[in-house]
Enzyme design. Structure first.
Site, PDB file in Angstrom:
ATOM      1  N   ASP A   1      49.524  12.602  68.325  1.00  0.00           N
ATOM      2  CA  ASP A   1      48.631  12.549  69.470  1.00  0.00           C
ATOM      3  C   ASP A   1      48.629  11.095  69.982  1.00  0.00           C
ATOM      4  O   ASP A   1      49.146  10.182  69.335  1.00  0.00           O
ATOM      5  CB  ASP A   1      47.221  13.051  69.126  1.00  0.00           C
ATOM      6  CG  ASP A   1      46.500  13.558  70.389  1.00  0.00           C
ATOM      7  OD1 ASP A   1      46.912  13.195  71.506  1.00  0.00           O
ATOM      8  OD2 ASP A   1      45.513  14.311  70.259  1.00  0.00           O
TER       9      ASP A   1
HETATM   10  C1  BGC Z   1      44.806  14.637  73.588  1.00  0.00           C
HETATM   11  C2  BGC Z   1      45.966  15.615  73.510  1.00  0.00           C
HETATM   12  C3  BGC Z   1      46.899  15.423  74.667  1.00  0.00           C
HETATM   13  C4  BGC Z   1      47.358  13.982  74.689  1.00  0.00           C
HETATM   14  C5  BGC Z   1      48.362  13.666  75.785  1.00  0.00           C
HETATM   15  C6  BGC Z   1      45.252  13.226  73.844  1.00  0.00           C
HETATM   16  O1  BGC Z   1      44.195  12.389  74.145  1.00  0.00           O
HETATM   17  O2  BGC Z   1      44.062  14.716  72.387  1.00  0.00           O
HETATM   18  O3  BGC Z   1      45.475  16.918  73.459  1.00  0.00           O
HETATM   19  O4  BGC Z   1      47.974  16.317  74.596  1.00  0.00           O
HETATM   20  O5  BGC Z   1      46.230  13.138  74.857  1.00  0.00           O
HETATM   21  O6  BGC Z   1      47.791  13.680  77.025  1.00  0.00           O
END
Ligand code: BGC
Length: 741
Positions: free
Chosen positions: A288
């Site tokens: 993440d």
């Molecule tokens: C979120 C994810 C997301 C990623 C990319 C993160 O802050 O937890 O779910 O896919 O950002 O945007």
């Protein structure tokens, strides 16, 4: 060739000794990847493991290192980008990668397509309340078609995190509290995105997130620590991730949280032992956002280098954004902290997914379709309207709905004409100016002169003269449609709440409008379950509309007018009050259960001043008609382990309206090796019945679906006695018994 095959076998053994067999397509992809890896420098391999966002021509990771974007691609030190909105820019970058980098390895572009690309479907929690797997699959298919025509290859979805805690805003992105239903939903969405052929130019790679157990942060606070037993994890949280992988999801995302004391991104048990060895996953894992580096903040890594070292050795393939992989990878290999064999393994899994997407064949095929021809197709908008209607859940109704003999309607409230809010928190390429709001749809359905609009209040603050205007509108009308709830900014990531009631300013609006003496229908817009005692007590009907997406307004008009009959059923319990949270139907029994809610004996597992039970349980949802469940028959009172339990029930539509309902089957394992939930969903069927019609619904439950986590952590079913219930929600009373021998 022989040497190559030997090398391939050796690597495969290291990677997944107990993994299920790979498909021919995967084998081919790895063969290609391994050949390519032989030609790659260490730096180029590390590049494949790095994903960046772009900012005005530079890619600056929060590590502070500024990298010229085009130059980074030329040198092969970036393998992927996320969140680029412009198709032209993606094509430009891809061109540099293909034509100007030494090996011409294509980039993979990812984007968060969460509940639709252009057309927004209801937020995921809402959509799951349709219990309609075909519809969810088709919605994901439509999203994939719109997405690929923008040049994007990969979505960070589905979110497979089970959660029963409405304080946690991200419940809006999931399918609620139940692992059985969650697993079906996750698999349907993956099938929708990926279709039968990942290489087709209108399918996208799915990403199973957030691995793992991100939906159980302590006290419902986002990004907070997760601490649970492996037993609980395997029973309740793992099934949806597993189902999404079995449906073929090409990628996985590591979660922000720690798991059993180790941040997921550096957690070898999660990323390797469980994911690769046990579940046989052969795709790649992306962290993440910054989660590799956040191991430093977690206090389990000394610095970025240590963080990269731990994540690489844990088997995490791609570093999203921060840049620790590309910054420290070479030194880690030189110092012998990460072996080149490990880097090869991480790299080949990324290359294999790129290969399977067809990017090596034709890196420009995504996006060749004219986006305008694909986006907002009328038939897809019509479909979004149907999904939205199926998702909405009628909580209470004293007969005011469907509206009859109504001439004038007051449309009131901060969500009545809120095009941005209705499409929800995470809208990717969604556009508020395409939303059809409640106000415009009610005008369309009943004729504009018969509709009086007053906003009445903002979400949290009264507006000057707002209440007076709303009361005036109510007085002129036969009925009030009052759209209350939460704005889109109070759902999704980083929106934890400790109060889950409708904000006070809106409660004041409800009180005032009610005093007008007119009937009031509350339309509740929310991405999470809420405490709705007040609305249920005061309004004549409460319909949960969620953040229903682009076509929310027409779906509401269909339901309130009676053109369609509500059929949504909650996939997340609506608590009595926030103090109960997390509260869910499948809680464990305890040694001191309070079986009778009226029982006020002291030394039982109970609250002193409030009920144990939620206000509306999992599975709940009313219709304009009445379905009667009768004649439950256990067709197989005794089943061998490995066999199939068969149960049938008769359902009759006893009311005056045609309608859809969801028959739900729950079981309880009466004596087990480890403590079991009070009830567990093990089957459901959505069906339509005309007024007066009956049908027999037959459930077939393989005994393997009754597996649970044993004392030695093995996951299996065993012999014993079971209770079974069938009905319209998790409080179903029609019951039977069966035994597994
Ligand atoms: C979120 C994810 C997301 C990623 C990319 C993160 O802050 O937890 O779910 O896919 O950002 O945007």
């Amino acid at each position: 060739m022989k040497r190559f095959l030997f090398a391939l076998t050796a690597l495969a053994v290291v990677a997944c000794s107990t993994a299920p067999k790979m498909s021919q397509e995967e084998k081919e992809a790895f063969k290609f990847a391994d050949k390519l890896i032989e030609k790659m420098t260490l730096q180029e391999k590390l590049g494949q493991l790095q994903q960046f966002v772009t900012k005005k021509g530079d890619v600056t990771g929060p590590d502070g290192v500024k990298r010229n974007l085009d130059e980074a691609i030329r040198q092969g030190t970036v393998g992927s980008f996320l969140s680029i909105r412009s198709k032209e820019e993606m094509l430009r970058l891809q061109k540099i990668a293909i034509e100007e980098s030494r090996l011409g390895i294509p980039l993979i572009f990812g984007f968060d397509i969460i509940h639709g690309c252009r057309i927004q479907f209801p937020e995921n929690l809402g959509a799951s309340c349709s219990w309609d797997m075909e519809a969810l699959e088709h919605a994901a298919r439509i999203a994939a078609e719109e997405t690929t025509s923008l040049g994007i290859h990969w979505t960070f979805s589905p979110m497979c995190d089970i959660s029963a805690d409405p304080r946690w805003g991200r419940v809006s992105e999931g399918a609620g509290e139940d692992p059985y239903l969650g697993a079906k939903v996750a698999a349907a969405i993956v099938r929708g995105y990926q279709g039968d052929d990942l290489a087709s130019d209108n399918t996208i790679a799915a990403c199973v997130k957030h691995f793992a157990a991100y939906g159980a942060p302590q006290a419902g606070r986002d990004y907070h620590t997760v601490d649970m037993s492996e037993m609980m994890f395997r029973d309740r949280y793992l099934p949806p991730y597993k189902a999404a992988l079995e449906a073929g999801a090409a990628t996985v995302m590591s979660s922000f949280n720690d798991f059993m004391g180790i941040p997921a991104s550096g957690n070898k048990w999660l990323m390797h032992t469980l994911l690769r060895e046990e579940l046989g996953f052969t795709g790649f894992v992306v962290s993440d956002y910054n989660a590799v580096h956040e191991q430093v903040k977690h206090g389990t890594a000394a610095d970025g280098k240590d963080a990269a070292c731990q994540a690489m050795n844990a088997h995490l393939n791609m570093d999203m954004v921060y840049g620790d992989y590309i910054t420290h990878g070479e030194a880690l290999v030189k110092e012998g902290k990460v072996s080149e064999k490990t880097i090869n393994q991480l790299c080949r899994e990324v290359l294999a997914v790129k290969y399977r997407l067809g990017l090596f064949d034709d890196p420009f095929k995504y996006g060749r379709q004219n986006h305008e021809d694909v986006a907002y197709r009328p038939e897809n908008l019509q479909f979004a309207r149907e999904v939205a209607a199926k998702s909405m859940v009628l909580l209470s109704n004293n007969g005011v709905l469907p509206l009859k003999n109504v001439k004038k309607i007051a449309v009131v409230g901060p969500l009545a004409d809120a095009p941005r809010d209705q499409i929800g928190a995470w809208i990717s390429f969604g556009e508020a100016d395409h939303s059809v709001t409640t106000l415009s749809a009610i005008k369309e359905r009943y004729g504009a002169p018969n509709v009086i609009y007053a906003k009445g209040s903002d979400f949290h603050k009264p507006i000057k003269g707002g209440i007076e205007e709303a009361v005036r509108a109510a007085k002129q009308a036969d009925v009030v449609l009052l759209s209350l709830g939460l704005p889109y900014t109070e759902g999704g990531e980083a929106t934890s709440l400790t109060e889950i009631t409708v904000p006070e300013a809106q409660q004041a609006l409800l009180d005032a409008v009610k005093k007008s003496g007119k009937r009031v229908v509350v339309l509740l817009g929310t991405g999470r379950a809420m405490d709705v005692r007040n609305e249920v007590e005061k309004a004549d009907a409460v319909l949960v509309t969620w953040h229903g997406g682009t076509m929310e307004g027409p779906a509401i008009a269909d339901l309130v007018s009676g053109d369609k009959n509500p059929s949504g059923h909650l996939t997340m319990s609506f608590p009595y009050c926030v103090g109960q949270c997390p509260v869910h139907y499948n809680m464990k029994i305890t040694g001191r259960p309070r079986n009778n809610p009226q029982h006020d004996k002291k030394y039982l597992s109970r609250y002193m001043h409030t009920p144990n039970e939620p206000l509306f349980p999992f599975g709940y949802g009313l219709s304009y008609t009445e379905f009667e469940y009768s004649d439950l028959q256990v067709l197989t009172p005794e089943v061998e382990l490995g066999g199939v339990v068969k149960i049938s029930v008769k359902v009759t539509n006893k009311g005056k309206y045609d309608g859809d309902d969801v028959a739900q089957l729950y079981i309880r394992d009466l004596v087990a090796e480890t403590t079991r939930p009070m009830r567990e969903l093990k089957g459901f069927e959505r069906f339509s019945l005309k007024a007066g019609e009956s049908k027999v619904v037959t459930f077939e439950v393989p005994t393997s679906d009754l597996a649970y986590c044993h004392r030695d952590l093995s996951f299996k079913a065993d012999a014993g006695a079971f209770k079974v219930w069938v009905g319209e929600d998790s409080n179903a009373t029609l019951e039977g018994d069966f035994t597994i021998k």
